[in-house]
Design a protein around this motif. Structure first.
Motif, PDB file in Angstrom:
ATOM      1  N   VAL A   1      20.914  94.320  42.936  1.00  0.00           N
ATOM      2  CA  VAL A   1      22.039  94.451  43.862  1.00  0.00           C
ATOM      3  C   VAL A   1      21.945  95.846  44.471  1.00  0.00           C
ATOM      4  O   VAL A   1      21.828  96.835  43.743  1.00  0.00           O
ATOM      5  N   ILE A   2      21.979  95.920  45.794  1.00  0.00           N
ATOM      6  CA  ILE A   2      21.969  97.209  46.489  1.00  0.00           C
ATOM      7  C   ILE A   2      23.408  97.577  46.825  1.00  0.00           C
ATOM      8  O   ILE A   2      24.133  96.787  47.419  1.00  0.00           O
TER       9      ILE A   2
ATOM     10  N   GLY B   1      20.389  92.798  32.054  1.00  0.00           N
ATOM     11  CA  GLY B   1      19.017  92.904  32.550  1.00  0.00           C
ATOM     12  C   GLY B   1      18.879  93.086  34.045  1.00  0.00           C
ATOM     13  O   GLY B   1      17.765  93.202  34.558  1.00  0.00           O
ATOM     14  N   GLY B   2      19.976  93.144  34.777  1.00  0.00           N
ATOM     15  CA  GLY B   2      19.914  93.335  36.232  1.00  0.00           C
ATOM     16  C   GLY B   2      19.684  94.787  36.613  1.00  0.00           C
ATOM     17  O   GLY B   2      19.717  95.690  35.768  1.00  0.00           O
ATOM     18  N   LYS B   3      19.445  94.995  37.893  1.00  0.00           N
ATOM     19  CA  LYS B   3      19.269  96.347  38.439  1.00  0.00           C
ATOM     20  C   LYS B   3      20.282  96.558  39.557  1.00  0.00           C
ATOM     21  O   LYS B   3      20.441  95.714  40.423  1.00  0.00           O
ATOM     22  N   LEU B   4      20.938  97.704  39.493  1.00  0.00           N
ATOM     23  CA  LEU B   4      21.892  98.100  40.524  1.00  0.00           C
ATOM     24  C   LEU B   4      21.318  99.330  41.216  1.00  0.00           C
ATOM     25  O   LEU B   4      21.089 100.353  40.568  1.00  0.00           O
ATOM     26  N   PHE B   5      21.064  99.211  42.506  1.00  0.00           N
ATOM     27  CA  PHE B   5      20.416 100.263  43.302  1.00  0.00           C
ATOM     28  C   PHE B   5      21.474 100.907  44.192  1.00  0.00           C
ATOM     29  O   PHE B   5      21.925 100.295  45.148  1.00  0.00           O
ATOM     30  N   PHE B   6      21.876 102.129  43.849  1.00  0.00           N
ATOM     31  CA  PHE B   6      22.834 102.877  44.663  1.00  0.00           C
ATOM     32  C   PHE B   6      22.045 103.659  45.699  1.00  0.00           C
ATOM     33  O   PHE B   6      21.161 104.446  45.355  1.00  0.00           O
ATOM     34  N   ASN B   7      22.387 103.480  46.943  1.00  0.00           N
ATOM     35  CA  ASN B   7      21.656 104.135  48.014  1.00  0.00           C
ATOM     36  C   ASN B   7      22.568 105.081  48.780  1.00  0.00           C
ATOM     37  O   ASN B   7      23.649 104.690  49.220  1.00  0.00           O
ATOM     38  N   ALA B   8      22.116 106.321  48.942  1.00  0.00           N
ATOM     39  CA  ALA B   8      22.762 107.299  49.813  1.00  0.00           C
ATOM     40  C   ALA B   8      24.244 107.504  49.494  1.00  0.00           C
ATOM     41  O   ALA B   8      25.095 107.377  50.369  1.00  0.00           O
TER      42      ALA B   8
ATOM     43  N   PHE C   1      26.325  92.782  34.500  1.00  0.00           N
ATOM     44  CA  PHE C   1      25.082  92.343  35.153  1.00  0.00           C
ATOM     45  C   PHE C   1      23.917  93.260  34.748  1.00  0.00           C
ATOM     46  O   PHE C   1      22.839  92.789  34.383  1.00  0.00           O
ATOM     47  N   VAL C   2      24.145  94.568  34.769  1.00  0.00           N
ATOM     48  CA  VAL C   2      23.103  95.518  34.374  1.00  0.00           C
ATOM     49  C   VAL C   2      22.805  95.388  32.884  1.00  0.00           C
ATOM     50  O   VAL C   2      21.645  95.310  32.481  1.00  0.00           O
ATOM     51  N   SER C   3      23.817  95.344  32.062  1.00  0.00           N
ATOM     52  CA  SER C   3      23.609  95.222  30.606  1.00  0.00           C
ATOM     53  C   SER C   3      22.780  93.993  30.251  1.00  0.00           C
ATOM     54  O   SER C   3      21.999  94.016  29.304  1.00  0.00           O
TER      55      SER C   3
ATOM     56  N   GLY D   1      19.208  96.468  31.370  1.00  0.00           N
ATOM     57  CA  GLY D   1      19.004  96.718  32.796  1.00  0.00           C
ATOM     58  C   GLY D   1      19.015  98.181  33.168  1.00  0.00           C
ATOM     59  O   GLY D   1      19.026  99.069  32.310  1.00  0.00           O
ATOM     60  N   LEU D   2      19.022  98.423  34.476  1.00  0.00           N
ATOM     61  CA  LEU D   2      18.936  99.785  35.004  1.00  0.00           C
ATOM     62  C   LEU D   2      19.907 100.011  36.150  1.00  0.00           C
ATOM     63  O   LEU D   2      20.098  99.132  36.995  1.00  0.00           O
TER      64      LEU D   2
END
Length: 187
Positions: A31-32, A53-60, A49-51, A157-158
Motif C-alpha cells: 500500500v502506498i 506480512g504486508g508492506k506500507l510505503f510512505f512517500n514524501a 496488514f503490516v504485521s 511485514g515492513l
C-alpha cells in the motif's frame, strides 16, 4: 505488487513502477501512502496488514513527527537548499542494481532539466537505512547522516519511508526505477 488506493502520485507509481491496482486490501501486498491522514484514519487496519506480512510505503511525508506502527520518525526539510544527491547504503549497493553515484542529478521531463530529488530527510531510531544523506550543517544532531529511505519491521511485514522524489522520475532515470523496485522488494 499491488496498490489499494490511488492518489496522484499513486497513479504515477502504478504507471512507472509496474504496480497492479486493486481495491481489495486482502489481495494487496503493498500500500502506498501519500497522505499521512489516510494512514491515521485506518491505522489499526493498516498496522495489522503490516504485521501479517504486508508492506506500507510512505512517500514524501511533510515535516513533522509521525507515529508509524510502534515507532516514531521525525521529518525535516533539508537545509542549504534542496539536494540533487543521496547515498545508497552498502546493503543496497550489494544487490547490484544501484551503484554509488546512481542517486545523483536526475532529469525531470516535466521541467525539461535536472531537478532536486530530496527536499526532506528524516531521523528514526531502530529503522534500517537504505539511502542516507547529511543535512550539510557540519555536524548537527545526526552527524553520521539522515535518512532518505529506510524500513522498519513489524511482525512479518515492513513499513518503508521514502523521501526521494521517485514519482515522475522513473521513466527517464533508470536508477529511480531500480531504487523503487529495490525498496518495494525488501524482505
Amino acid at each position: 505488487v499491488s496498490q489499494s488506493r490511488y492518489s496522484r502520485r499513486g497513479k504515477i507509481f502504478a504507471e512507472e513502477g509496474g504496480l497492479i491496482p486493486t481495491s481489495n486490501i486482502n489481495e494487496v501486498k503493498l500500500v502506498i501512502v501519500d497522505d499521512f491522514e489516510q494512514y491515521k484514519a485506518r491505522k489499526s487496519e493498516l498496522d495489522a496488514f503490516v504485521s501479517a506480512g504486508g508492506k506500507l510505503f510512505f512517500n514524501a511525508l511533510p515535516p513533522g513527527v509521525f507515529s508509524i506502527g510502534n515507532s516514531s520518525i521525525t521529518v525535516q526539510p533539508t537545509i542549504m537548499g534542496k539536494y540533487f544527491f543521496a547515498n545508497p547504503v552498502s546493503s543496497v549497493l550489494l544487490q547490484g542494481n544501484i551503484s554509488q553515484k546512481d542517486i545523483f542529478m536526475w532529469y525531470d521531463k516535466r521541467k525539461g532539466y535536472i531537478q532536486p530529488l530530496l527536499d526532506h530527510v528524516f531521523s528514526a531510531n531502530g529503522w534500517t537505512p537504505h539511502v542516507t544523506t547529511g543535512l550539510c550543517n557540519f555536524g548537527g544532531d545526526y552527524p553520521y547522516g539522515y535518512l532518505a529511505a529506510a524500513s522498519y519491521r513489524m511482525g512479518k511485514g515492513l513499513f518503508i519511508v521514502n523521501s526521494i522524489q521517485l514519482a515522475g522520475m522513473m521513466k527517464e532515470n533508470p536508477p529511480a526505477y531500480k531504487l523503487f523496485q529495490s525498496l518495494v522488494s525488501l524482505k
